[in-house]
Design a protein around this motif. Structure first.
Motif, PDB file in Angstrom:
ATOM      1  N   GLU A 152       6.382 -18.820  71.051  1.00  0.00           N
ATOM      2  CA  GLU A 152       7.196 -18.337  72.165  1.00  0.00           C
ATOM      3  C   GLU A 152       7.687 -19.479  73.046  1.00  0.00           C
ATOM      4  N   LEU A 153       6.894 -20.548  73.156  1.00  0.00           N
ATOM      5  CA  LEU A 153       7.284 -21.707  73.964  1.00  0.00           C
ATOM      6  C   LEU A 153       8.633 -22.267  73.515  1.00  0.00           C
ATOM      7  N   TYR A 154       8.895 -22.186  72.208  1.00  0.00           N
ATOM      8  CA  TYR A 154      10.127 -22.735  71.640  1.00  0.00           C
ATOM      9  C   TYR A 154      11.052 -21.629  71.144  1.00  0.00           C
ATOM     10  N   PHE A 155      10.953 -20.455  71.827  1.00  0.00           N
ATOM     11  CA  PHE A 155      11.892 -19.348  71.613  1.00  0.00           C
ATOM     12  C   PHE A 155      11.910 -18.869  70.160  1.00  0.00           C
ATOM     13  N   PHE A 156      10.757 -18.936  69.518  1.00  0.00           N
ATOM     14  CA  PHE A 156      10.575 -18.451  68.139  1.00  0.00           C
ATOM     15  C   PHE A 156      11.562 -19.096  67.160  1.00  0.00           C
ATOM     16  N   THR A 157      11.835 -20.377  67.367  1.00  0.00           N
ATOM     17  CA  THR A 157      12.712 -21.097  66.447  1.00  0.00           C
ATOM     18  C   THR A 157      11.943 -21.713  65.266  1.00  0.00           C
ATOM     19  N   GLU A 158      10.613 -21.728  65.356  1.00  0.00           N
ATOM     20  CA  GLU A 158       9.811 -22.270  64.253  1.00  0.00           C
ATOM     21  C   GLU A 158       9.672 -21.318  63.063  1.00  0.00           C
ATOM     22  N   PRO A 159       9.442 -20.006  63.281  1.00  0.00           N
ATOM     23  CA  PRO A 159       9.284 -19.112  62.121  1.00  0.00           C
ATOM     24  C   PRO A 159      10.453 -19.141  61.122  1.00  0.00           C
ATOM     25  N   PRO A 160      11.737 -19.125  61.566  1.00  0.00           N
ATOM     26  CA  PRO A 160      12.823 -19.221  60.575  1.00  0.00           C
ATOM     27  C   PRO A 160      12.768 -20.528  59.782  1.00  0.00           C
ATOM     28  N   LEU A 161      12.376 -21.612  60.448  1.00  0.00           N
ATOM     29  CA  LEU A 161      12.238 -22.908  59.782  1.00  0.00           C
ATOM     30  C   LEU A 161      11.171 -22.824  58.687  1.00  0.00           C
ATOM     31  N   ILE A 162      10.045 -22.206  59.011  1.00  0.00           N
ATOM     32  CA  ILE A 162       8.949 -22.061  58.053  1.00  0.00           C
ATOM     33  C   ILE A 162       9.359 -21.167  56.880  1.00  0.00           C
ATOM     34  N   LEU A 163      10.090 -20.100  57.168  1.00  0.00           N
ATOM     35  CA  LEU A 163      10.554 -19.195  56.108  1.00  0.00           C
ATOM     36  C   LEU A 163      11.500 -19.907  55.144  1.00  0.00           C
ATOM     37  N   LEU A 164      12.362 -20.759  55.673  1.00  0.00           N
ATOM     38  CA  LEU A 164      13.273 -21.527  54.823  1.00  0.00           C
ATOM     39  C   LEU A 164      12.496 -22.485  53.922  1.00  0.00           C
TER      40      LEU A 164
ATOM     41  N   VAL B   3      24.560 -32.501  52.713  1.00  0.00           N
ATOM     42  CA  VAL B   3      25.133 -33.437  53.693  1.00  0.00           C
ATOM     43  C   VAL B   3      25.763 -32.679  54.857  1.00  0.00           C
ATOM     44  N   SER B   4      26.527 -31.633  54.559  1.00  0.00           N
ATOM     45  CA  SER B   4      27.220 -30.878  55.609  1.00  0.00           C
ATOM     46  C   SER B   4      26.241 -30.253  56.596  1.00  0.00           C
ATOM     47  N   PHE B   5      25.171 -29.653  56.083  1.00  0.00           N
ATOM     48  CA  PHE B   5      24.213 -28.974  56.947  1.00  0.00           C
ATOM     49  C   PHE B   5      23.274 -29.956  57.653  1.00  0.00           C
ATOM     50  N   SER B   6      23.290 -31.213  57.227  1.00  0.00           N
ATOM     51  CA  SER B   6      22.416 -32.220  57.840  1.00  0.00           C
ATOM     52  C   SER B   6      23.082 -32.989  58.973  1.00  0.00           C
TER      53      SER B   6
ATOM     54  N   SER C  61      13.460 -26.791  70.789  1.00  0.00           N
ATOM     55  CA  SER C  61      13.954 -25.615  70.072  1.00  0.00           C
ATOM     56  C   SER C  61      15.253 -25.924  69.340  1.00  0.00           C
ATOM     57  N   LEU C  62      16.135 -26.659  69.993  1.00  0.00           N
ATOM     58  CA  LEU C  62      17.396 -27.058  69.350  1.00  0.00           C
ATOM     59  C   LEU C  62      17.133 -27.977  68.160  1.00  0.00           C
ATOM     60  N   HIS C  63      16.107 -28.801  68.307  1.00  0.00           N
ATOM     61  CA  HIS C  63      15.713 -29.654  67.181  1.00  0.00           C
ATOM     62  C   HIS C  63      15.249 -28.807  66.000  1.00  0.00           C
ATOM     63  N   PHE C  64      14.442 -27.774  66.264  1.00  0.00           N
ATOM     64  CA  PHE C  64      13.986 -26.892  65.190  1.00  0.00           C
ATOM     65  C   PHE C  64      15.172 -26.186  64.524  1.00  0.00           C
ATOM     66  N   ILE C  65      16.146 -25.793  65.328  1.00  0.00           N
ATOM     67  CA  ILE C  65      17.333 -25.120  64.772  1.00  0.00           C
ATOM     68  C   ILE C  65      18.123 -26.077  63.881  1.00  0.00           C
ATOM     69  N   SER C  66      18.299 -27.313  64.346  1.00  0.00           N
ATOM     70  CA  SER C  66      19.052 -28.289  63.549  1.00  0.00           C
ATOM     71  C   SER C  66      18.317 -28.627  62.252  1.00  0.00           C
TER      72      SER C  66
ATOM     73  N   LEU D 174      18.835 -25.960  59.767  1.00  0.00           N
ATOM     74  CA  LEU D 174      20.116 -26.105  59.072  1.00  0.00           C
ATOM     75  C   LEU D 174      19.985 -27.048  57.870  1.00  0.00           C
ATOM     76  N   VAL D 175      19.195 -28.106  58.043  1.00  0.00           N
ATOM     77  CA  VAL D 175      18.967 -29.038  56.929  1.00  0.00           C
ATOM     78  C   VAL D 175      18.322 -28.294  55.761  1.00  0.00           C
ATOM     79  N   TYR D 176      17.284 -27.522  56.061  1.00  0.00           N
ATOM     80  CA  TYR D 176      16.600 -26.774  55.003  1.00  0.00           C
ATOM     81  C   TYR D 176      17.501 -25.685  54.423  1.00  0.00           C
ATOM     82  N   ALA D 177      18.360 -25.099  55.256  1.00  0.00           N
ATOM     83  CA  ALA D 177      19.315 -24.101  54.749  1.00  0.00           C
ATOM     84  C   ALA D 177      20.290 -24.749  53.771  1.00  0.00           C
ATOM     85  N   GLY D 178      20.721 -25.975  54.082  1.00  0.00           N
ATOM     86  CA  GLY D 178      21.603 -26.707  53.180  1.00  0.00           C
ATOM     87  C   GLY D 178      20.918 -27.027  51.864  1.00  0.00           C
TER      88      GLY D 178
END
Length: 242
Positions: A14-26, A183-186, A216-221, A224-228
């Motif tokens: 919650e401290l980082y607005f739940f931006t870690e779980p999507p990262l872990i799922l990817l 490259v694009s997503f990174s 949180s923005l770092h986790f989102i970015s 994106l790398v893992y999504a790419g």
């Protein structure tokens, strides 16, 4: 894991607005999809280990952090070890990737020189921190500078990739090329966020809420790398089936 543990984990997320779980799922998705298929382009093979390193840092360490709340030094030491492992997995994955997809003369030699210099200075700093018992804030500042150098280097290579893409323009569909997605997503992660790593520790002390937003923005970015990478694996699997 009992309810108390789950609640603590949710509070940390919650401290980082739940931006870690999507990262872990990817990261899980990359590992599963990679293992389901046997044929992969060589340039994306090391990203499988990059996903594993990410799970260790963002999920396994989170579990250890909650379990070792009363052992601050142990947590700090484990965190530095996982960070180092993640960093070097990232370095070797992207080094191998760019050395295979870039056509510029001597680029492999430049990347190899970067690895040697980076590794030498990184381990010298790591040993200095370990043996001299340097504080967590000081060690964070040191490693954030290393991250700044590393990501900036990948950002420059990403720009070089697009320069070569236009210079050696072909009739290929870019959306079917695995390297294009990585490259694009990174780019946000490697071009926009390096400077943030130099500011993180100041905000951690002076403005904790801003620190949490930037993290949180770092986790989102990074997501994106893992999504790419995930999209690159999907493209690679599609090409192998043709």
């Amino acid at each position: 894991m009992n309810e108390s543990f789950i609640n603590k984990l949710i509070k940390d997320w919650e401290l980082y607005f739940f931006t870690e779980p999507p990262l872990i799922l990817l990261q899980f998705a990359i590992i599963i999809l990679y293992l389901r298929n046997k044929k992969h382009n060589k340039e994306i093979q090391l990203f499988f280990y990059y996903a594993i390193a990410g799970l260790l840092l963002f999920l396994f360490y989170e579990i250890l952090k909650i379990s070792l709340r009363d052992f601050r030094y142990k947590r700090h030491l484990i965190n530095e070890i996982f960070n180092a492992f993640f960093t070097f997995t990232e370095i070797f994955a992207f080094s191998f990737f760019y050395s295979r997809i870039l056509k510029t003369k001597y680029i492999s030699s430049i990347i190899a020189l970067f690895i040697i210099l980076y590794t030498t200075f990184f381990f010298a700093s790591f040993l200095n921190i370990f043996f001299n018992n340097i504080s967590k804030s000081s060690s964070n500042t040191i490693f954030n500078k290393f991250v700044f150098v590393e990501l900036s280097f990948w950002g420059l290579l990403g720009l070089l990739y697009f320069f070569e893409l236009f210079k050696f323009c072909t009739n290929e569909n870019l959306l079917l090329i695995p390297s294009f997605w990585i490259v694009s997503f990174s780019l946000i992660y490697t071009l926009v966020f390096p400077i943030i790593f130099l500011l993180l520790d100041n905000f951690r002390i002076e403005n904790n809420s801003v620190f949490n937003i930037l993290t949180s923005l770092h986790f989102i970015s990074l997501s994106l790398v893992y999504a790419g990478i995930l999209k690159a694996i999907i493209c690679n699997n599609s090409l192998n089936k043709q």
